[in-house]
Design an enzyme around this catalytic site. Structure first.
Site, PDB file in Angstrom:
ATOM      1  CB  CYS A 178     -29.473  40.923  12.990  1.00 43.21           C
ATOM      2  SG  CYS A 178     -30.328  41.448  11.491  1.00 43.21           S
ATOM      3  CG  ASP A 204      -2.118  -0.855   1.053  1.00 40.99           C
ATOM      4  OD1 ASP A 204      -2.248  -1.430  -0.049  1.00 40.99           O
ATOM      5  OD2 ASP A 204      -2.906  -0.985   1.999  1.00 40.99           O
ATOM      6  CG  ASP A 259     -33.816  40.937   6.377  1.00 40.31           C
ATOM      7  OD1 ASP A 259     -33.989  40.963   7.612  1.00 40.31           O
ATOM      8  OD2 ASP A 259     -32.983  41.653   5.794  1.00 40.31           O
ATOM      9  CG  ASP A 311     -28.658  44.653  10.927  1.00 43.41           C
ATOM     10  OD1 ASP A 311     -28.212  43.637  10.364  1.00 43.41           O
ATOM     11  OD2 ASP A 311     -29.663  45.273  10.533  1.00 43.41           O
TER      12      ASP A 311
HETATM   13  C1  DGJ Z   1     -31.391  44.226   8.131  1.00 41.80           C
HETATM   14  C2  DGJ Z   1     -32.112  43.449   9.185  1.00 41.80           C
HETATM   15  O1  DGJ Z   1     -32.133  42.100   8.862  1.00 41.80           O
HETATM   16  C3  DGJ Z   1     -33.515  43.995   9.346  1.00 41.80           C
HETATM   17  O2  DGJ Z   1     -34.222  43.245  10.294  1.00 41.80           O
HETATM   18  C4  DGJ Z   1     -33.432  45.436   9.749  1.00 41.80           C
HETATM   19  O3  DGJ Z   1     -32.880  45.550  11.027  1.00 41.80           O
HETATM   20  C5  DGJ Z   1     -32.633  46.231   8.735  1.00 41.80           C
HETATM   21  N1  DGJ Z   1     -31.350  45.622   8.483  1.00 41.80           N
HETATM   22  C6  DGJ Z   1     -32.432  47.637   9.200  1.00 41.80           C
HETATM   23  O4  DGJ Z   1     -31.589  48.351   8.388  1.00 41.80           O
END
Ligand code: DGJ
Length: 726
Positions: A523, A54, A545, A475
């Protein structure tokens, strides 16, 4: 759980249902020998006796070294010295060339699990950790491979650190966190793929000779691919087949590769994306790569899911929040977008409080001159034309209604049209001589600069100190491009992407320490940074979203495959839905939003009287089921993505006494007999009551529950199942 057989030179890591085995070949090379169903006896020494023909026998000597290197299942494969399959470590040495050849140098088994410097990672005193040291004497490089396990969980947590023990400068051009060699056989690669408003759809592809990859080079884990890869046996289902999963505890650019070699064996690797990455390692410095969670199931996807859910609940989520009931919130984004003022928000809050909702979240638009998305990011000063009397007055007003208050930030960003940018254009990422590319009219802050990190932190913390704020939505709405810093020297620009992620971790960690009661929700344009790294700081993440309840079924199914329901941000929004234009009954929207942190994202003062009147009962129902949703075991029963007609999952309490079944009939069918649904996870020897009727657990799980056929499309319902004692 972890042992080393000195005589056989074998490491064996056991979890309740799996074993992970490595061996030292010829006293020098660390080879992967086995990962799969638990093996009780450590008699795997024979796996190290590779047959001479091998060419993976160390005794072949240097004459066939390349064949040896290219066939050995290296536990941590390196670039440049003969293994032509996917590697994990690529180092540029002092002479500008590449090549690492790691040899075994020792091991240690310790109780607990060490923290990873500056990085989120699973934790727990009840763990056990194996540290294996490898060395390259030529580069004077030490590599430490860590393997940790926790009792009762079928996962192995891996990470890697690299230390420059020599005197020369080294450049790390690739440091992936884990490699897994799996044998031959027909396999599929399972991943979660998507786009904005279409995140984490379960995707399966047959694996053929060559490589398949998932990646993000965007500086965030991304909408497009998720930092999770699984190699599954062909046709593996919820309860059958083998699953080898790798989940990366990281929130920046990543790469996961599945390779089928010329000889039909498989290799998986996962780690920080090597593209745009180069880390300068001075003499005496170490680099810590993030953690990868390995999970094995010999009984299909369900078991993988429950192991990951348990791991994240018990060993990753912030302790304070993991089992604490989250407030039912109302967010004003889809209600008002940027067009709001104090009166509008208070009117929403007043109506919401009267209907049992517990927190108002003020979304984007409260600061600077932010009346649209083309200005003011970075100017984190309250717009007193909108919020007359200031933030504290609004927060006090909301609190006086008996509600908590939450606020939105996008701390990593800077608008070219902002006071802060005009004062500090060098605070944005940019390439010298080029106009940086905007996305949503914004640029990315250069978080490698200490003064920028301080400014960002103080901007957020200052607002939090100024009023009674219970929640932050953090965010992040654009990928990183033009990744250049006027702060870092030329030979450190390759560190910038990773440094951005490290800075986000540092900032969120600091925030959680200064405000220990703060509920942080991450987020990123919906769910573009939904990953285990962010979960270490925030116990919930906005899922997508796309708030259309039917579209959400596939998004939430993919998310639930890896994440406990308690972390999935899910809201009832208005119809026609703002992203899709579809109308779905209010009750169905509420049933779908129960798969997470329930809330509303609509103008409660404007919806119909009938819908408004339904809210108090929906809130109460969520509150009643919240402990079950947070703590219970999740079972996928049917996938709308697969069958195109209905979606169904079940949550069962740990003691099996209560359960709820979430059912959504997406498309009604004419002349179709009622469906019979086999339940899961109940006690086989106990009875259960459903809608006043009593059934045995055995019958419900083997023969199934006959569902009443709802009339019409988009009908959601929740069925309560409780143990019954005669
Ligand atoms: C993107 C986020 O996913 C939304 O829920 C929101 O907070 C917007 N941005 C605001 O600009």
């Amino acid at each position: 759980m972890i042992g080393f057989d000195e005589k056989k030179q074998i490491f064996k890591i056991d979890t309740p249902n799996s074993s992970y085995v490595m061996g030292i070949v010829g006293g020098e090379y660390l080879a992967h020998l086995y990962y799969g169903q638990r093996i009780e006896v450590n008699d795997l020494g024979y796996l190290l006796d590779f047959p001479e023909e091998d060419l993976i026998n160390a005794s072949v000597g240097n004459g066939e070294k390349v064949s040896f290197m290219d066939r050995l299942p290296h536990e941590y494969p390196c670039h440049g010295t003969g293994d032509f399959r996917q590697s994990c470590l690529k180092v540029r040495g002092p002479q500008g060339n590449w090549g690492v050849d790691l040899r075994y140098a020792g091991y240690e088994i310790v109780s607990g699990k060490p923290e990873l410097d500056g990085l989120p990672a699973t934790f727990g005193d009840d763990g056990e950790t194996l540290a294996i040291t490898l060395r390259d004497d030529c580069l004077v490089l030490k590599v430490k491979l860590l393997y940790s396990v926790f009792p009762g969980i079928d996962c192995v947590m891996r990470s890697v650190s690299v230390e420059n023990q020599g005197t020369d400068m080294l450049y790390l051009e690739e440091v992936l966190s884990a490699c897994l060699n799996v044998g031959e056989g027909d396999c599929e690669a399972l991943s979660l793929t998507g786009s904005w408003a279409r995140e984490r759809h379960i995707t399966r592809q047959k694996v053929d000779v060559g490589v398949q990859l998932i990646e993000s080079a965007r500086g965030i884990s991304s909408h497009q691919h998720h930092p999770f890869y699984a190699l599954v046996s062909e046709h593996a289902g919820q309860e059958s087949g083998e699953v080898y999963g790798m989940h990366f505890v990281y929130s920046g650019s990543f790469q996961g590769i599945v390779e089928k070699s010329q000889h039909g064996s498989h290799r998986m690797v996962m780690g920080i994306h090597p593209q745009d990455f180069c880390w300068q390692l001075k003499s005496g410095e170490s680099f810590q790569a993030p953690e990868v969670v390995l999970v094995y199931s010999g009984t299909g996807l369900d078991a993988m899911t429950r192991n990951l859910h348990e791991l994240y609940r018990e060993h990753l989520l912030p302790r304070k929040w993991v089992y604490q009931k989250r407030p039912v919130l109302i967010n004003n984004w889809e209600a008002t977008y940027f067009d709001f003022d104090q009166d509008k928000l208070l009117a929403i809050a007043k109506e919401a409080a009267g209907h049992g909702i517990e927190m108002l979240v003020m979304d984007d638009g409260w600061f600077g001159r932010r009346d649209s998305d083309n200005s003011s990011l970075g100017d984190w000063k309250v717009n007193e034309e909108k919020l007359r009397g200031g933030l504290k007055k609004l927060v006090d007003g909301v609190n006086a209604l008996g509600m908590k208050f939450g606020i939105w930030f996008e701390p990593e960003m800077i608008s070219p049209d902002s006071e802060v940018y005009r004062a500090h254009p060098d605070w944005a990422l940019r390439l010298p001589g080029r106009e940086p590319a905007q996305s949503r009219n914004q640029l990315v802050m250069d978080l490698s600069r200490p003064e920028v990190r301080e400014y960002v932190y103080e901007s957020v913390a200052g607002i939090l100190r100024s009023a009674n704020i219970s929640y932050v939505k953090w965010d992040m709405n654009r990928p990183l491009t033009d990744v250049g810093s006027s702060y870092l020297p030329a030979d450190r620009q390759g560190e910038l992407m990773h440094r951005h992620t490290l800075a986000v971790y540092e900032l969120q960690g600091r925030l959680c320490r200064e405000f220990p009661d703060l509920l942080l929700e991450n987020c990123a344009s919906g769910g573009a940074r939904f990953d285990p790294g962010m979960l270490y700081y925030s116990p919930q993440i906005w899922c997508s979203d796309d708030t259309d309840a039917i579209e959400r079924l596939a998004i939430q199914e993919g998310t639930q495959l890896l994440y406990p329901l308690s972390v999935i941000g899910a809201h009832v929004s208005d119809c026609p839905n703002h992203v899709l234009g579809r109308s779905v009954p209010f009750e169905t929207r509420a049933v779908v939003a129960m798969a997470g942190t329930f809330g509303y994202e609509l103008d409660i003062t404007k919806i119909s009287e009938e819908e408004r009147a339904a809210i108090p009962a929906q809130v109460k129902r969520y509150q009643a089921y919240a402990p079950l949703i947070q703590q219970g075991d999740y079972y996928r029963i049917a996938s709308y993505q697969d069958n195109h007609y209905y979606d169904c999952y079940q949550v069962v309490s740990k003691d099996k006494k209560t359960s709820i079944l979430m059912f959504v009939q997406v498309l009604a069918q004419v002349n179709r007999p009622s469906r019979t649904i086999r339940l899961k996870g109940l006690a086989i020897d106990r009875d259960y009551q459903i809608d006043g009727k009593v059934y045995s657990g055995e019958a419900l799980m083997k023969a199934g529950l006959v569902m009443k056929r709802p009339h019409g499309d988009f009908r959601g319902e929740i069925i309560e199942i409780s143990m019954f004692s005669r």
